[in-house]
Design an enzyme around this catalytic site. Structure first.
Site, PDB file in Angstrom:
ATOM      1  N   CYS A  34       0.934  -1.372   0.089  1.00 21.42           N
ATOM      2  CA  CYS A  34      -0.083  -0.055  -0.027  1.00 21.42           C
ATOM      3  C   CYS A  34       0.838   1.240   0.001  1.00 21.42           C
ATOM      4  O   CYS A  34       1.049   1.824   1.013  1.00 21.42           O
ATOM      5  CB  CYS A  34      -0.769  -0.136   1.248  1.00 21.42           C
ATOM      6  SG  CYS A  34      -2.197   1.308   1.121  1.00 21.42           S
TER       7      CYS A  34
ATOM      8  N   TYR B 108      21.146  -6.779  -2.128  1.00 18.61           N
ATOM      9  CA  TYR B 108      20.141  -5.744  -1.533  1.00 18.61           C
ATOM     10  C   TYR B 108      18.645  -5.939  -1.841  1.00 18.61           C
ATOM     11  O   TYR B 108      17.916  -5.042  -1.679  1.00 18.61           O
ATOM     12  CB  TYR B 108      20.512  -4.346  -2.124  1.00 18.61           C
ATOM     13  CG  TYR B 108      22.232  -4.213  -1.476  1.00 18.61           C
ATOM     14  CD1 TYR B 108      22.422  -4.243  -0.509  1.00 18.61           C
ATOM     15  CD2 TYR B 108      23.041  -3.929  -2.385  1.00 18.61           C
ATOM     16  CE1 TYR B 108      24.002  -3.995   0.271  1.00 18.61           C
ATOM     17  CE2 TYR B 108      24.246  -3.807  -2.189  1.00 18.61           C
ATOM     18  CZ  TYR B 108      24.790  -3.887  -0.873  1.00 18.61           C
ATOM     19  OH  TYR B 108      26.206  -3.620  -0.586  1.00 18.61           O
TER      20      TYR B 108
HETATM   21  N1  LLP Z   1      31.899  -2.209   2.393  1.00 18.64           N
HETATM   22  C1  LLP Z   1      31.317  -1.251   2.885  1.00 18.64           C
HETATM   23  C2  LLP Z   1      32.219  -0.344   4.098  1.00 18.64           C
HETATM   24  C3  LLP Z   1      30.429  -0.852   2.551  1.00 18.64           C
HETATM   25  O1  LLP Z   1      29.908   0.359   3.309  1.00 18.64           O
HETATM   26  C4  LLP Z   1      29.676  -1.380   1.668  1.00 18.64           C
HETATM   27  C5  LLP Z   1      28.390  -0.946   0.903  1.00 18.64           C
HETATM   28  C6  LLP Z   1      30.248  -2.382   0.722  1.00 18.64           C
HETATM   29  C7  LLP Z   1      31.596  -2.967   1.289  1.00 18.64           C
HETATM   30  C8  LLP Z   1      29.666  -3.307  -0.417  1.00 18.64           C
HETATM   31  O2  LLP Z   1      29.516  -2.380  -1.533  1.00 18.64           O
HETATM   32  P1  LLP Z   1      29.236  -3.045  -2.767  1.00 18.64           P
HETATM   33  O3  LLP Z   1      30.331  -3.652  -3.312  1.00 18.64           O
HETATM   34  O4  LLP Z   1      27.871  -3.911  -2.590  1.00 18.64           O
HETATM   35  O5  LLP Z   1      28.677  -1.902  -3.599  1.00 18.64           O
HETATM   36  N2  LLP Z   1      21.472  -0.761  -0.409  1.00 18.64           N
HETATM   37  C9  LLP Z   1      22.357  -0.092  -1.152  1.00 18.64           C
HETATM   38  C10 LLP Z   1      23.384  -0.454  -1.236  1.00 18.64           C
HETATM   39  C11 LLP Z   1      24.262   0.252   0.056  1.00 18.64           C
HETATM   40  C12 LLP Z   1      25.660  -0.217   0.298  1.00 18.64           C
HETATM   41  C13 LLP Z   1      26.423   0.443   1.349  1.00 18.64           C
HETATM   42  N3  LLP Z   1      27.738  -0.241   1.763  1.00 18.64           N
HETATM   43  C14 LLP Z   1      21.767  -0.476  -2.662  1.00 18.64           C
HETATM   44  O6  LLP Z   1      20.884  -1.321  -2.750  1.00 18.64           O
HETATM   45  O7  LLP Z   1      21.949   0.086  -3.650  1.00 18.64           O
END
Ligand code: LLP
Length: 432
Positions: free
Chosen positions: A356, A385
């Site tokens: 909703c 995610y």
């Molecule tokens: N290391 C740290 C300290 C982080 O803060 C993050 C992601 C990663 C590694 C991994 O990043 P990646 O490789 O997955 O980009 N919920 C959001 C993404 C938030 C990511 C936060 N930190 C989305 O769905 O796009």
């Protein structure tokens, strides 16, 4: 995108997705183990096996389930966690604790204690109170704790502002300046119970341009030099975070890992050579790039509502509760009708969720074959995610997760039941 279609059905890692929907119900997350392993293999080829003293720590926030962590463990990778829940999942999966590192801008005392008691490999410090806290806890427990400081490299990144983290005005990281970071560094060098390893940054997520990463590496190396000059201290580890982008739609580019990592490592190696500095360990923390494209979500089409001259809404039996990214970041996705995967597009529809909430739209203006109630809609690239940010809004159950490989399917997370959703609720006596 290369799709496998047999008898009109979409196949995922050898499994008929229409059969999966029938067997396990929808909404259903389906993860291809082969794709996850391919990404890991690419990381091994272009990073782990190519350089000395480097590690990959999978960022479990992207998708944390015990089966997933087993896959990561078998790759020989390390693990990044952010909370007691992610740490608990890892411990329960039997993940080697010395290969776990914990991040977080507000780790609770309980989380710090849990990390130290279990002996996690590293604590990434991201607040000005933590060094004192960790030092006191470590001494009390007669332990030595490895720490790194998460710094704010102050680089701007080309991604949605909600997922950029390395800019100056950020709740993440410690600003590199004389009044804030350097006293902490001095403290870390001197404090009992602490082994100060080095620095960590994470510039942001879903990046297809390497300039922010490269800029941040320069800043981190400058800092390494300053620490040597000021404190005559040589750091032994640098952690460059994650952030490597993936393909959600045809508009996105997934750069090979080497596009980011080769020039980053070149900078580190050149620095060490020039400064005659012992090469520090280099760690990266990819999350999304390992798991996003491995995952798809299956939904069943229910209500179909045509608004003449405006649009046609086709509704699915989930939505923002299993994928909040379109609502939160305006993220774009694409998908197909899994049971009509060989049919040509016949109409343009908007795939809407059942929560909703007006922003609960999964895909806008998508060309699909004639959509009918009961069709199975498969959304691509939902592995990162999606499950990890799922919610019980409107008391919709968290979907099941199936892991597939070469035609074999295993249920790795059961669908949440209605009773499980209310199992922690209590009606006070006065209301009975
Ligand atoms: N290391 C740290 C300290 C982080 O803060 C993050 C992601 C990663 C590694 C991994 O990043 P990646 O490789 O997955 O980009 N919920 C959001 C993404 C938030 C990511 C936060 N930190 C989305 O769905 O796009």
């Amino acid at each position: 995108m290369e799709l496998t279609v047999k008898n009109g059905h979409l196949f995922w890692d050898g499994c008929d997705t229409v059969d999966l929907a029938k067997t396990y119900g929808t909404p259903l997350y389906v993860f291809s183990q082969s794709i996850i392993e391919e990404r890991c293999q690419e990381l091994r080829r272009d990073f782990v096996d190519k350089y000395e003293n480097v590690r990959v720590a999978y960022a479990s926030k992207a998708f944390s389930t015990m089966a997933m962590l087993k896959i990561i463990e078998k790759q020989g990778f390390s693990l990044e966690v952010l909370s007691d829940g992610e740490l608990h999942t890892a411990l329960q999966a039997g993940f080697p604790v010395e290969k776990i590192e914990i991040n977080g801008n507000n780790k609770s005392m309980v989380e710090l204690e849990m990390a130290i008691d279990h002996g996690v490999g590293r604590i990434i410090v991201d607040s000005l109170q933590e060094v004192d806290l960790i030092s006191a806890m470590a001494q009390e427990k007669n332990k030595t704790v490895n720490i790194l400081f998460r710094i704010t490299p102050e680089v701007n990144v080309a991604t949605h502002s909600f997922i950029s983290t390395g800019q100056k005005d950020s709740k993440f990281g410690i600003p590199i300046n004389d009044d804030i970071l350097f006293p902490q560094v001095q403290k870390a060098i001197e404090a009992a119970g602490i082994n100060f390893l080095g620095f960590h940054f994470h510039v942001g997520s879903q990046l297809s341009d390497n300039s922010a990463h490269l800029g941040a590496v320069d800043i981190a190396l400058d800092l390494v030099k300053m620490v040597k000059e000021r404190f005559d201290y040589e750091i032994s580890e640098l952690n460059f975070g994650g952030g490597f982008g993936v393909r959600y739609t045809d508009e996105d580019i997934r750069q090979p890992f080497a596009y980011f990592l080769a020039p980053m490592m070149d900078k580190v190696l050149a620095f060490c050579e020039k400064e005659n500095y012992p090469q520090p360990a280099v760690v990266i923390e990819p999350g999304r790039s390992i798991v996003a494209e491995a995952g798809i979500t299956l939904h069943t089409i229910g209500a179909i509502k045509e608004l003449p001259g405006i649009r046609k809404y086709v509704s699915i039996d989930g939505g923002m509760t299993d994928n909040i990214r379109p609502g939160l970041y305006d993220a774009n996705y694409t998908g197909v009708l899994a049971n009509k995967a060989d049919q040509a597009a016949a109409e343009t529809v908007t795939v809407s969720g059942k929560a909703c909430e007006s922003t609960d739209i999964l895909v806008k203006d998508l060309e699909l074959p004639n959509v009918e109630t009961g069709d199975i809609f498969a959304t691509f690239s939902t592995g990162a995610y999606g499950y990890s940010m799922a919610s019980n809004y409107n008391k919709l159950a968290i979907p099941a997760v199936v892991l597939v490989k070469d035609g074999q399917a295993d249920l790795i997370v059961k669908r949440q039941s209605l009773d499980q959703m209310i199992q922690n609720e209590v009606i006070p006596e006065s209301l009975k």
